[in-house]
Design a protein around this motif. Structure first.
Motif, PDB file in Angstrom:
ATOM      1  N   ARG A 283       0.862  -1.181   0.000  1.00 61.80           N
ATOM      2  CA  ARG A 283       0.000   0.000   0.000  1.00 61.80           C
ATOM      3  C   ARG A 283       0.903   1.238   0.000  1.00 61.80           C
ATOM      4  NH1 ARG A 283      -5.191  -1.591   2.447  1.00 61.80           N
ATOM      5  NH2 ARG A 283      -4.995  -3.631   3.425  1.00 61.80           N
ATOM      6  N   THR A 284       0.865   2.020  -1.037  1.00 62.53           N
ATOM      7  CA  THR A 284       1.680   3.221  -1.123  1.00 62.53           C
ATOM      8  C   THR A 284       0.787   4.422  -1.375  1.00 62.53           C
ATOM      9  OG1 THR A 284       2.090   3.383  -3.511  1.00 62.53           O
ATOM     10  CG2 THR A 284       3.375   1.755  -2.290  1.00 62.53           C
ATOM     11  N   ILE A 285       1.380   5.601  -1.298  1.00 63.76           N
ATOM     12  CA  ILE A 285       0.613   6.826  -1.542  1.00 63.76           C
ATOM     13  C   ILE A 285       0.199   6.934  -2.999  1.00 63.76           C
ATOM     14  CG2 ILE A 285       1.730   8.033   0.360  1.00 63.76           C
ATOM     15  CD1 ILE A 285       3.477   9.428  -1.792  1.00 63.76           C
ATOM     16  N   ALA A 286       0.796   6.129  -3.867  1.00 63.69           N
ATOM     17  CA  ALA A 286       0.440   6.154  -5.288  1.00 63.69           C
ATOM     18  C   ALA A 286      -0.362   4.924  -5.686  1.00 63.69           C
ATOM     19  CB  ALA A 286       1.705   6.258  -6.132  1.00 63.69           C
ATOM     20  N   GLY A 287      -0.961   4.233  -4.728  1.00 61.67           N
ATOM     21  CA  GLY A 287      -1.739   3.038  -5.012  1.00 61.67           C
ATOM     22  C   GLY A 287      -0.973   1.779  -4.649  1.00 61.67           C
ATOM     23  N   LEU A 288      -1.446   0.652  -5.165  1.00 59.03           N
ATOM     24  CA  LEU A 288      -0.821  -0.626  -4.855  1.00 59.03           C
ATOM     25  C   LEU A 288       0.355  -0.886  -5.784  1.00 59.03           C
ATOM     26  CD1 LEU A 288      -3.935  -2.910  -4.268  1.00 59.03           C
ATOM     27  CD2 LEU A 288      -2.595  -1.634  -2.600  1.00 59.03           C
ATOM     28  N   LYS A 289       1.498  -1.271  -5.196  1.00 62.05           N
ATOM     29  CA  LYS A 289       2.692  -1.592  -5.961  1.00 62.05           C
ATOM     30  C   LYS A 289       3.113  -3.019  -5.637  1.00 62.05           C
ATOM     31  CE  LYS A 289       2.921   2.590  -7.570  1.00 62.05           C
ATOM     32  NZ  LYS A 289       2.622   2.863  -8.991  1.00 62.05           N
ATOM     33  N   ARG A 290       3.428  -3.777  -6.651  1.00 62.14           N
ATOM     34  CA  ARG A 290       3.700  -5.202  -6.496  1.00 62.14           C
ATOM     35  C   ARG A 290       4.966  -5.462  -5.674  1.00 62.14           C
ATOM     36  NH1 ARG A 290       4.484  -9.396 -11.562  1.00 62.14           N
ATOM     37  NH2 ARG A 290       5.176 -11.219 -10.358  1.00 62.14           N
ATOM     38  N   ALA A 291       4.875  -6.403  -4.747  1.00 62.26           N
ATOM     39  CA  ALA A 291       6.026  -6.881  -3.982  1.00 62.26           C
ATOM     40  C   ALA A 291       6.496  -8.190  -4.608  1.00 62.26           C
ATOM     41  CB  ALA A 291       5.656  -7.086  -2.521  1.00 62.26           C
ATOM     42  N   ASP A 292       7.747  -8.233  -5.043  1.00 64.44           N
ATOM     43  CA  ASP A 292       8.265  -9.421  -5.721  1.00 64.44           C
ATOM     44  C   ASP A 292       8.924 -10.394  -4.760  1.00 64.44           C
ATOM     45  OD1 ASP A 292       7.911  -8.553  -8.666  1.00 64.44           O
ATOM     46  OD2 ASP A 292       8.916  -6.852  -7.733  1.00 64.44           O
ATOM     47  N   VAL A 293       9.676  -9.858  -3.803  1.00 66.39           N
ATOM     48  CA  VAL A 293      10.403 -10.680  -2.838  1.00 66.39           C
ATOM     49  C   VAL A 293      10.151 -10.115  -1.452  1.00 66.39           C
ATOM     50  CG1 VAL A 293      12.671 -11.506  -2.086  1.00 66.39           C
ATOM     51  CG2 VAL A 293      12.203 -11.234  -4.530  1.00 66.39           C
ATOM     52  N   ILE A 294       9.888 -10.994  -0.497  1.00 63.71           N
ATOM     53  CA  ILE A 294       9.669 -10.576   0.888  1.00 63.71           C
ATOM     54  C   ILE A 294      10.656 -11.316   1.773  1.00 63.71           C
ATOM     55  CG2 ILE A 294       8.055 -10.522   2.825  1.00 63.71           C
ATOM     56  CD1 ILE A 294       5.771 -10.386   0.821  1.00 63.71           C
ATOM     57  N   TRP A 295      11.553 -10.560   2.371  1.00 67.58           N
ATOM     58  CA  TRP A 295      12.464 -11.112   3.379  1.00 67.58           C
ATOM     59  C   TRP A 295      11.758 -10.942   4.720  1.00 67.58           C
ATOM     60  CZ3 TRP A 295      17.654  -8.483   5.171  1.00 67.58           C
ATOM     61  CH2 TRP A 295      18.260  -9.300   6.123  1.00 67.58           C
ATOM     62  N   ARG A 296      11.294 -12.046   5.266  1.00 69.40           N
ATOM     63  CA  ARG A 296      10.462 -11.951   6.462  1.00 69.40           C
ATOM     64  C   ARG A 296      11.308 -12.048   7.729  1.00 69.40           C
ATOM     65  NH1 ARG A 296       9.596 -16.869   9.010  1.00 69.40           N
ATOM     66  NH2 ARG A 296      10.218 -18.696   7.795  1.00 69.40           N
ATOM     67  N   ARG A 297      10.893 -11.274   8.736  1.00 69.99           N
ATOM     68  CA  ARG A 297      11.487 -11.378  10.061  1.00 69.99           C
ATOM     69  C   ARG A 297      10.411 -11.707  11.088  1.00 69.99           C
ATOM     70  NH1 ARG A 297      16.783  -9.356  10.544  1.00 69.99           N
ATOM     71  NH2 ARG A 297      16.562 -10.043  12.697  1.00 69.99           N
ATOM     72  N   ILE A 298       9.306 -12.287  10.625  1.00 70.00           N
ATOM     73  CA  ILE A 298       8.268 -12.798  11.518  1.00 70.00           C
ATOM     74  C   ILE A 298       8.246 -14.311  11.401  1.00 70.00           C
ATOM     75  CG2 ILE A 298       6.888 -10.705  11.240  1.00 70.00           C
ATOM     76  CD1 ILE A 298       4.997 -12.262   9.448  1.00 70.00           C
ATOM     77  N   ASP A 299       7.769 -14.987  12.436  1.00 70.49           N
ATOM     78  CA  ASP A 299       7.675 -16.442  12.382  1.00 70.49           C
ATOM     79  C   ASP A 299       6.720 -16.860  11.268  1.00 70.49           C
ATOM     80  OD1 ASP A 299       9.422 -16.646  14.458  1.00 70.49           O
ATOM     81  OD2 ASP A 299       7.907 -17.055  15.985  1.00 70.49           O
ATOM     82  N   GLY A 300       7.045 -18.005  10.643  1.00 72.96           N
ATOM     83  CA  GLY A 300       6.281 -18.444   9.491  1.00 72.96           C
ATOM     84  C   GLY A 300       4.796 -18.602   9.751  1.00 72.96           C
ATOM     85  N   ASP A 301       4.420 -19.142  10.917  1.00 70.94           N
ATOM     86  CA  ASP A 301       2.995 -19.386  11.166  1.00 70.94           C
ATOM     87  C   ASP A 301       2.212 -18.103  11.410  1.00 70.94           C
ATOM     88  OD1 ASP A 301       4.392 -19.108  13.573  1.00 70.94           O
ATOM     89  OD2 ASP A 301       2.827 -20.131  14.701  1.00 70.94           O
TER      90      ASP A 301
END
Length: 837
Positions: A283-301
């Motif tokens: 969610r950006t100020i210019a609308g929705l922009k696609r996320a290609d890769v997410i490096w997560r720092r939250i637990d998988g579940d």
């Protein structure tokens, strides 16, 4: 006197003082000295450099490192240290040890090979667990070790990339025999790479010459390879890579923000992401922009409340579906935490022979999973000699905090543990107690041995696994620590891997022939825009309160009061009360109100409370703020924290308010001169302009009535910092209409309402539009109306009612900006999102 250092001691005397009483702990190997007490050869260059420095010079070097840690805000949080009103309140300064661990390059090659092998083993095992399942089918791994783990995510079975490893970390310890052993695997969301980099920066600042002369391997190449590995996972040439954080209350949020800034990734929380048409968008100020890769720092579940943990507020509904369709790459893959289980460690040697055809270069510490009858009985028979740990994350049984040494427990607790293992053995493992090696720590003017563990990182790249040439140490203050975790009394230090030749400097910057020129730094998430907007408002609100305090105290300490002074003082006090900065009551003298407005954290409008809110807001967008900006927040908080045991005089309080205003002016100068004029700066400035405009309107309504005294008008000029301008224009004293024109309608006065409106008009015009129907959006429509009213207004016709109208229109613009840019999908305009990219 040649050969003597400035303290008067020779290098030999300095060496003797540093090593006085240095003795390895009984039964433990020491990294610094051998069994005979001789310094190991690869430590000699380090020791020689230290011996060339006097005690004062050493402390000065330590001070450089500590100031770097303090000024950059390097911090961590212990689980449970949470204050939602002020996220920075629970932050602890990073516990840096000033002595690095020195490892020769030849020895490091073995460590790196072992860590890379282990990363490849666990990655291959994950592919099998979420794929064909041959390892379980061949009885090399009990099914319960997989299915019994809370980190095994069944919805990811068969999904592309399910459980894929991108970053792996191994916690290593060295035993008395000199061998390195793997104490624990980190595959869920390994932390520490950012802290390793900060350790390096701090010690390099303290000992730059030593760092160069010892040919220490650099870390930039590792981060460059890690980033290249993430880019390679995307289906687009220029992917949008996001770092998904649990938020500012997370234990390692500083590191996450730091890495996002260092690597050029977009720092996002779960609420910043949205699943739409099988893809994840920001969610950006210019609308929705696609996320290609997410490096997560939250637990998988916690990543998807729709298919995984329904109670999660950290993830993205539908993320698992996007993974199944192959439209987003998650690093590390959801479900990768299953291979962290200690229950798995006893089976890895056989699994390695099956999957890799190799023996493990770095062995595990001996581990027995109590889910098997024979192993359980062996653990119970030798319980006093064992370390008992949870077999899986959140295993229960009172061991959620980590391993316990059964032999050290009171008899009643030991028997209770024995009963729990006998009743439900699958929740526990028994492990051999390994006495950790020791390394030197500078304490009490000399070097002392302390137990340590080493965390090493490996990243998956297009060219295979790349191991960071270093990592970080965790050093215990306990003389007999057999398990080290980052709690009170534990320090961290850098790891120096030496090379035989000078090391070529590396950088994360691309080569000149591969630079894609751009002038905009990227998309701005709505959450970041929201926080930048409110950061500007809180800082401007703090400034307004400080100006009120200074004006009030200045009149209290003036030995030659002007006519009408008492009425002005009363109005200033009333405005502080209305501002929420002080309390009203018989016991509340003007001076007491001024002190409250400076220091009180219970009054939401005080300067201290505004700074606290500004820092809380800034902590959420830490990756977008410079070190200098963060340092100014610390200075402000220090200036607005009362000194214990003493209440300042009115004159001292005046000076405190004045100094705080200068610090705020420094931040304003920093933002005006150093920040790129992108969307982030624009929202910060819009917040400041709105708050300043509203504040000036309130000042004018309070001090510019038709019968206002000269002192009241002087107060208005003071509050708007317009005294010099007024006096340069008018020879007479303060008069109502010229004052009103200057502070309300003069577009050349940077403190006037008209100036704020002109800036707002220009900045709002540059904000992106979501609609393409030719109609003005609400913020633009309102600012045009307000600008027209302001340009056609006359000072002679201004009164409380017309000034109040300006104020209300400014507040309306604030609400329109929030509705349009910060609350997407919540209203009719937010639902018309276009420009998905």
């Amino acid at each position: 006197m040649q050969g003597r250092i400035r303290s008067g001691r020779t290098k030999a005397e300095r060496r003797a003082a540093l090593l006085a009483g240095y003795r390895p702990l009984p039964g433990a190997r020491d990294e610094f000295v051998d069994a005979e007490g001789a310094v190991r050869p690869h430590w000699e260059p380090f020791l020689q450099e230290w011996c060339a420095l006097s005690q004062d010079e050493l402390l000065q070097r330590f001070g450089l490192a500590d100031r770097h840690v303090h000024d950059t805000g390097v911090s961590y949080r212990v689980h449970g240290d949470i204050d939602e009103r002020d996220p920075s309140a629970g932050e602890r300064p990073w516990p840096l040890s000033h002595v690095p661990l020195v490892i020769p390059g030849a020895e490091w090659q073995t460590i790196a090979a072992g860590v890379a092998q282990r990363a490849q083993l666990l990655s291959t095992l994950l592919d099998d667990i979420y794929g064909p399942g041959e390892i379980v089918a061949k009885d090399l791994l009990p099914a319960a070790v997989v299915s019994g783990s809370p980190d095994y995510l069944r919805p990811l079975h068969g999904a592309p990339g399910g459980g894929t490893l991108q970053l792996y970390a191994a916690d290593l310890g060295r035993g008395p025999d000199g061998r390195w052993w793997v104490l624990q695997d980190r595959a869920q969301a390994p932390s520490g790479t950012g802290y390793a980099l900060e350790n390096r920066l701090a010690l390099t600042r303290a000992f730059p010459d030593m760092f160069r002369s010892m040919n220490i391997e650099r870390l930039a190449a590792f981060f460059q390879s890690f980033r290249a590995g993430l880019v390679a996972r995307s289906k687009r040439i220029e992917p949008r890579i996001c770092l998904l954080t649990p938020g500012p209350l997370n234990e390692s949020y500083f590191e996450q923000a730091y890495l996002a800034r260092y690597l050029g990734f977009l720092l996002v929380e779960g609420g910043d992401l949205l699943m739409r048409e099988g893809r994840v968008h920001v969610r950006t100020i210019a609308g929705l922009k696609r996320a290609d890769v997410i490096w997560r720092r939250i637990d998988g579940d916690f990543a998807d409340p729709l298919e995984l943990n329904a109670q999660s507020a950290l993830g993205v509904a539908g993320l698992v579906e996007a993974v199944r369709e192959g439209n987003v790459h998650i690093a590390n893959g959801l479900g990768s935490g299953v291979v962290e289980a200690r229950a798995l460690m006893g089976f890895l040697p056989a699994v390695a022979r099956q999957l890799l055809g190799e023996e493990l270069i770095l062995p595990n510490i001996a581990t027995w999973w109590c889910g098997q009858r024979r192993e359980r009985e062996a653990v119970l028979d030798r319980l006093d000699e064992m370390s008992i740990a949870p077999a899986f994350r959140s295993a229960g049984g009172g061991l959620d905090t980590g391993p316990v040494l059964a032999g050290d427990l009171p008899a009643s607790e030991r028997e209770a543990l024995r009963a729990r293992i006998a009743a439900r053995g699958m929740d526990y493992v028994g492990q051999e107690i390994v006495r950790l090696s020791t390394m030197p720590v500078f304490q009490n003017g000399r070097l002392e041995p302390h137990p340590m563990t080493l965390r090493v990182f490996a990243a998956a790249t297009p060219d295979g696994w790349k191991v960071m040439p270093g990592g970080f140490c965790r050093i215990s203050d306990e003389p007999d620590a057999r398990a080290v975790s980052l709690r009170n009394g534990v320090r961290s230090s850098d790891v120096w891997v030496t090379a035989d030749a000078p090391v070529e400097p590396l950088t994360l910057l691309p080569t000149p022939d591969r630079i894609a020129i751009r002038r905009i730094t990227g998309t701005l998430p709505s959450r970041a825009a929201d926080n930048l907007f409110w950061l500007g408002r809180y800082l401007e609100r703090c400034e307004a309160t400080l100006r009120l305090v200074r004006a009030l105290l200045g009149r209290l300490i003036d030995s030659d009061p002007a006519p009408g002074r008492s009425g002005t003082v009363r109005r200033l006090g009333d405005l502080l009360v209305a501002w929420g900065s002080a309390q009203r009551g018989r016991s509340q003298s003007p001076a007491t109100q001024a002190y409250s407005a400076l220091y009180s954290l219970d009054d939401y409008g005080s300067a201290a409370a505004s700074v606290r809110e500004a820092r809380r807001t800034a902590s959420v967008i830490r990756e977008r703020l410079s070190v200098d900006a963060w340092r100014l927040f610390g200075d402000l908080q220090s200036q607005l924290t009362p000194k214990e045991g003493r209440k300042p005089s009115e004159g001292e309080a005046y000076e405190i308010a004045d100094r705080a205003l200068k610090t705020l002016a420094a931040f304003s100068g920093l933002s005006q001169e150093n920040m790129v004029r992108g969307a982030g700066w624009r929202f910060l400035d819009i917040g400041r302009r709105l708050e300043r405009g509203v504040g000036t309107c309130r000042f004018a309504r309070q001090f510019a009535e038709n019968d206002a005294s000269v002192d009241s008008l002087d107060a208005l000029l003071d509050l708007t910092d317009s005294q010099i301008t007024y006096r340069s224009r008018y020879l007479l004293g303060a008069s109502l209409q010229p004052v009103l024109d200057l502070v309300m309608l003069d577009p050349y006065n940077p403190r006037s309402v008209a100036f704020q409106i002109e800036r707002l008009e220009a900045e709002i015009a540059d904000l992106p539009s979501l609609t393409e129907d030719g109609m003005l959006e609400a913020p633009r429509r309102l600012i045009l109306r307000l600008a027209a009213d302001c340009r056609t207004a006359e000072a002679s016709r201004l009164d409380r009612t017309s000034i109040l109208l300006f104020e209300q229109l400014l507040m309306g613009i604030s609400s329109a900006i929030a509705d349009r840019y910060f609350l997407q999908n919540s209203g009719p305009e937010g639902s018309r999102l276009t420009g998905i990219a």
